[in-house]
Design an enzyme around this catalytic site. Structure first.
Site, mmCIF file in Angstrom:
data_model
loop_
_atom_site.group_PDB
_atom_site.id
_atom_site.type_symbol
_atom_site.label_atom_id
_atom_site.label_comp_id
_atom_site.label_asym_id
_atom_site.label_seq_id
_atom_site.Cartn_x
_atom_site.Cartn_y
_atom_site.Cartn_z
ATOM 1 N N LYS A 92 25.314 -12.357 -28.707
ATOM 2 C CA LYS A 92 25.783 -11.981 -30.009
ATOM 3 C C LYS A 92 26.695 -10.776 -30.054
ATOM 4 O O LYS A 92 26.754 -10.110 -29.175
ATOM 5 C CB LYS A 92 24.484 -11.811 -30.712
ATOM 6 C CG LYS A 92 23.667 -13.246 -31.295
ATOM 7 C CD LYS A 92 22.775 -12.817 -32.151
ATOM 8 C CE LYS A 92 21.604 -14.123 -32.317
ATOM 9 N NZ LYS A 92 20.702 -13.743 -33.370
ATOM 10 N N GLU A 125 22.967 -28.273 -30.637
ATOM 11 C CA GLU A 125 23.893 -26.607 -30.468
ATOM 12 C C GLU A 125 24.723 -26.918 -29.301
ATOM 13 O O GLU A 125 25.927 -26.151 -29.654
ATOM 14 C CB GLU A 125 22.847 -25.683 -30.290
ATOM 15 C CG GLU A 125 21.930 -25.254 -31.567
ATOM 16 C CD GLU A 125 20.885 -24.427 -31.472
ATOM 17 O OE1 GLU A 125 20.392 -24.000 -32.567
ATOM 18 O OE2 GLU A 125 20.688 -23.519 -30.358
ATOM 19 N N TYR A 140 24.291 -22.145 -38.329
ATOM 20 C CA TYR A 140 22.959 -21.467 -38.806
ATOM 21 C C TYR A 140 22.466 -22.140 -40.155
ATOM 22 O O TYR A 140 21.577 -21.573 -40.851
ATOM 23 C CB TYR A 140 23.083 -20.012 -38.873
ATOM 24 C CG TYR A 140 22.635 -19.235 -37.770
ATOM 25 C CD1 TYR A 140 21.493 -19.304 -36.973
ATOM 26 C CD2 TYR A 140 23.654 -18.554 -37.041
ATOM 27 C CE1 TYR A 140 21.539 -18.471 -35.903
ATOM 28 C CE2 TYR A 140 23.378 -17.673 -36.042
ATOM 29 C CZ TYR A 140 22.519 -17.747 -35.380
ATOM 30 O OH TYR A 140 22.166 -17.085 -34.503
ATOM 31 N N ASN A 180 20.248 -8.805 -32.857
ATOM 32 C CA ASN A 180 19.171 -9.129 -31.903
ATOM 33 C C ASN A 180 19.896 -9.601 -30.580
ATOM 34 O O ASN A 180 18.810 -10.186 -29.820
ATOM 35 C CB ASN A 180 17.981 -9.717 -32.431
ATOM 36 C CG ASN A 180 18.436 -11.030 -32.544
ATOM 37 O OD1 ASN A 180 19.750 -11.538 -32.975
ATOM 38 N ND2 ASN A 180 16.943 -11.902 -32.971
ATOM 39 N N ARG A 203 15.749 -8.461 -25.531
ATOM 40 C CA ARG A 203 15.798 -8.093 -26.977
ATOM 41 C C ARG A 203 15.063 -6.801 -26.748
ATOM 42 O O ARG A 203 15.300 -5.788 -27.704
ATOM 43 C CB ARG A 203 15.044 -8.850 -28.028
ATOM 44 C CG ARG A 203 15.983 -10.177 -28.301
ATOM 45 C CD ARG A 203 15.439 -11.078 -29.273
ATOM 46 N NE ARG A 203 16.124 -12.074 -29.674
ATOM 47 C CZ ARG A 203 15.818 -13.424 -30.156
ATOM 48 N NH1 ARG A 203 14.440 -13.752 -29.996
ATOM 49 N NH2 ARG A 203 16.738 -14.159 -30.329
ATOM 50 N N PHE A 224 18.652 -13.602 -45.591
ATOM 51 C CA PHE A 224 19.451 -12.720 -44.767
ATOM 52 C C PHE A 224 20.557 -13.742 -44.530
ATOM 53 O O PHE A 224 21.285 -13.278 -43.388
ATOM 54 C CB PHE A 224 18.704 -12.318 -43.393
ATOM 55 C CG PHE A 224 18.062 -13.719 -42.684
ATOM 56 C CD1 PHE A 224 18.336 -14.375 -41.799
ATOM 57 C CD2 PHE A 224 16.494 -13.624 -42.841
ATOM 58 C CE1 PHE A 224 17.884 -15.325 -41.121
ATOM 59 C CE2 PHE A 224 15.833 -14.734 -42.205
ATOM 60 C CZ PHE A 224 16.587 -15.438 -41.438
#
Ligand code: CMP
Length: 140
Positions: free
Chosen positions: A11, A128, A51, A114, A104, A59
């Site tokens: 990420k 995905e 997502y 994260n 993490r 969130f």
């Protein structure tokens, strides 16, 4: 358990800190092979589509902003029981709950930022992977 493939994202919080190699080393040490990988900068709309299962969560907007804030590295990992193994190597979603030695626990900055994403089941892994890669790009 048979050889399986799972989808992974390194990420924006991790690419910003130049952690791609350190995170890949964790996967490889656990017996996972990177069989496809590309660095891309998602738009907020592309992050939102990926997502969309979280669209109703409080969130969601913050998550999409974050995922579009810097490049990500999209990957396919292959190995024995790869989905569960990857989740073990990543550690709990919230780094405060992640076991020592997990990605993490070592690298994540918060529950939102994260460092990594990993598929949670074979069906989501297939979806995905197909969102980011064509069959030709998966080189086992
Ligand atoms: P990931 O495994 O990619 O799946 C959904 C993501 O939503 C999760 O990792 C986190 O990045 C994010 N997320 C989950 N819970 C929260 C939260 N309470 N606040 C902000 N982001 C969250």
């Amino acid at each position: 358990m048979a050889i399986q493939r799972t989808f992974s994202i390194i990420k924006p919080d991790a690419t910003r800190r130049n952690l791609t190699g350190k995170i890949n080393a964790k996967f490889e040490e656990a017996g996972l092979r990177v069989v496809a990988q590309k660095r891309i900068h998602l738009s907020k709309a592309q992050a939102g589509e990926f997502y969309k299962v979280h669209a109703e969560r409080p969130f969601y907007d913050e998550l999409c902003e974050f995922m579009a804030s810097a490049p990500i590295v999209a990957q396919v990992l292959e190995g024995e029981d790869a989905i569960a193994k990857n989740r073990e190597v990543m550690g709990a979603t919230n780094p405060a709950d992640a076991d020592a030695g997990t990605i993490r626990a070592e690298f994540a900055e918060s529950v939102g930022e994260n460092s990594v994403h990993g598929s949670d089941a074979p069906e989501t892994a297939a979806e995905e992977i197909a969102y980011f890669f064509s069959g030709l790009e998966l080189v086992g």
